[in-house]
Design a protein around this motif. Sequence first.
Motif, PDB file in Angstrom:
ATOM      1  N   GLY A  36      -4.641  -4.585  -2.602  1.00 36.63           N
ATOM      2  CA  GLY A  36      -4.509  -4.316  -4.029  1.00 36.63           C
ATOM      3  C   GLY A  36      -3.847  -5.410  -4.835  1.00 36.63           C
ATOM      4  O   GLY A  36      -3.441  -5.178  -5.980  1.00 36.63           O
ATOM      5  N   LEU A  37      -3.713  -6.609  -4.285  1.00 33.08           N
ATOM      6  CA  LEU A  37      -3.070  -7.694  -5.016  1.00 33.08           C
ATOM      7  C   LEU A  37      -3.956  -8.924  -4.942  1.00 33.08           C
ATOM      8  O   LEU A  37      -4.285  -9.408  -3.854  1.00 33.08           O
ATOM      9  CB  LEU A  37      -1.692  -8.006  -4.441  1.00 33.08           C
ATOM     10  CG  LEU A  37      -0.856  -9.033  -5.209  1.00 33.08           C
ATOM     11  CD1 LEU A  37      -0.627  -8.578  -6.642  1.00 33.08           C
ATOM     12  CD2 LEU A  37       0.476  -9.262  -4.510  1.00 33.08           C
TER      13      LEU A  37
ATOM     14  N   ARG B 297       0.752  -3.759   2.481  1.00 36.64           N
ATOM     15  CA  ARG B 297       1.108  -3.435   1.105  1.00 36.64           C
ATOM     16  C   ARG B 297       2.475  -4.040   0.814  1.00 36.64           C
ATOM     17  O   ARG B 297       3.301  -4.220   1.718  1.00 36.64           O
ATOM     18  CB  ARG B 297       1.158  -1.917   0.900  1.00 36.64           C
ATOM     19  CG  ARG B 297      -0.141  -1.208   1.221  1.00 36.64           C
ATOM     20  CD  ARG B 297      -0.046   0.284   0.902  1.00 36.64           C
ATOM     21  NE  ARG B 297       1.128   0.909   1.521  1.00 36.64           N
ATOM     22  CZ  ARG B 297       1.183   1.335   2.763  1.00 36.64           C
ATOM     23  NH1 ARG B 297       0.125   1.201   3.562  1.00 36.64           N
ATOM     24  NH2 ARG B 297       2.294   1.894   3.245  1.00 36.64           N
ATOM     25  N   LEU B 298       2.745  -4.324  -0.425  1.00 37.29           N
ATOM     26  CA  LEU B 298       4.005  -4.967  -0.780  1.00 37.29           C
ATOM     27  C   LEU B 298       5.211  -4.122  -0.366  1.00 37.29           C
ATOM     28  O   LEU B 298       6.231  -4.667   0.077  1.00 37.29           O
ATOM     29  CB  LEU B 298       4.051  -5.245  -2.288  1.00 37.29           C
ATOM     30  CG  LEU B 298       3.172  -6.395  -2.791  1.00 37.29           C
ATOM     31  CD1 LEU B 298       3.286  -6.517  -4.297  1.00 37.29           C
ATOM     32  CD2 LEU B 298       3.565  -7.714  -2.121  1.00 37.29           C
TER      33      LEU B 298
ATOM     34  N   ALA C 103       5.717  -2.102  -7.317  1.00 39.02           N
ATOM     35  CA  ALA C 103       5.648  -1.417  -6.022  1.00 39.02           C
ATOM     36  C   ALA C 103       6.996  -0.867  -5.584  1.00 39.02           C
ATOM     37  O   ALA C 103       7.091  -0.238  -4.519  1.00 39.02           O
ATOM     38  CB  ALA C 103       5.113  -2.382  -4.961  1.00 39.02           C
ATOM     39  N   GLY C 104       8.030  -1.103  -6.375  1.00 42.40           N
ATOM     40  CA  GLY C 104       9.358  -0.639  -5.999  1.00 42.40           C
ATOM     41  C   GLY C 104       9.947  -1.404  -4.843  1.00 42.40           C
ATOM     42  O   GLY C 104      10.807  -0.887  -4.115  1.00 42.40           O
ATOM     43  N   ALA C 105       9.517  -2.635  -4.666  1.00 38.36           N
ATOM     44  CA  ALA C 105       9.982  -3.455  -3.546  1.00 38.36           C
ATOM     45  C   ALA C 105      10.868  -4.579  -4.068  1.00 38.36           C
ATOM     46  O   ALA C 105      10.516  -5.266  -5.031  1.00 38.36           O
ATOM     47  CB  ALA C 105       8.789  -4.042  -2.789  1.00 38.36           C
TER      48      ALA C 105
END
Length: 306
Positions: free
Chosen positions: A263-264, A183-184, A214-216
């Motif tokens: 999810g991307l 995940r990112l 994603a808050g990344a």
Amino acid sequence: MELRQLRCFVVVAEERGFGRAAERLNIVQSAVSQQIRVLERGLGVVLFDRSSRRVGLTAAGERLLPEARAVLAAADRAREVAAGIRAGTEGVLRLGTVQVPGDRIYRALTAFAALAPRLRVRLTKLPPAERLAAVRAGGLDAVLVRALPPGRAADLDTVPVWTDPLYAALPAAHPLADEPQLRLEQLAALPLRLAPHEHNPPFHALITHALRAAGAEPPPAPPFTSLQATLAEIGVGPPSWTVFYEVSGLPPAPGVVFRKLTGLTVTTSLAFPSGPPSPAVRHLLRAFGEGTTEQTQTVPHPARAR
């Protein structure tokens, strides 16, 4: 010289008389005679022998008759071609393309040829921004574009034709390399190699928006240059990662692993001038629907990008 003059010439020759020719052409006899006189003056020759009760061709008329028939046949053919262009069954469709996995485009073009066998497709490769500019300016009829976000094609309609997964490439020695998918947010602390915005604005926007959602906020790393060079630097240099979509299979890269991003995805869309698509573009939309793989996500009607 005009086509109506040549048509009068051919009909008079076939009917061997001005009166019968006028009836066939549904005009008065004087108009037929006038058209023939104008044609003879323009050509500088006499086409008919009018000395007898029966109109006959002169030697010049006999020689010019097959040429006149050929000109009229060519004009009729031009009208047929123009009608075919209006109907989307004839002509050339100019398509801006992208490199895609497998033979998707070739399958779509095969389906297109079956739908419109007299309509040719001319493929053009341009950078994304130039591709969109070309279709807006009328230089291309439609373009394939990846990751086209809302608001980037205000005067174009877009139809998604397929969707592909995105992959992260990271050092094989990194702890995240043991994960089957990523995940990112898991990559937030690892420096990201991303091409500058101006090199591919739609894809750059897709990744930066996804990271923000994603808050990344990965630390910056040297920019992505080419896939081969970037993977080589990831394999031997300081820890970093990049994100890419598959084009011709996952490349061999010592010291690097590839993990699908959860999810991307990246969507490739067909973009064309806003409004009802032309008949040729409708054939193309149908061909992409019939010629793409199970990864394709087709949409029955174009969606206006805002």
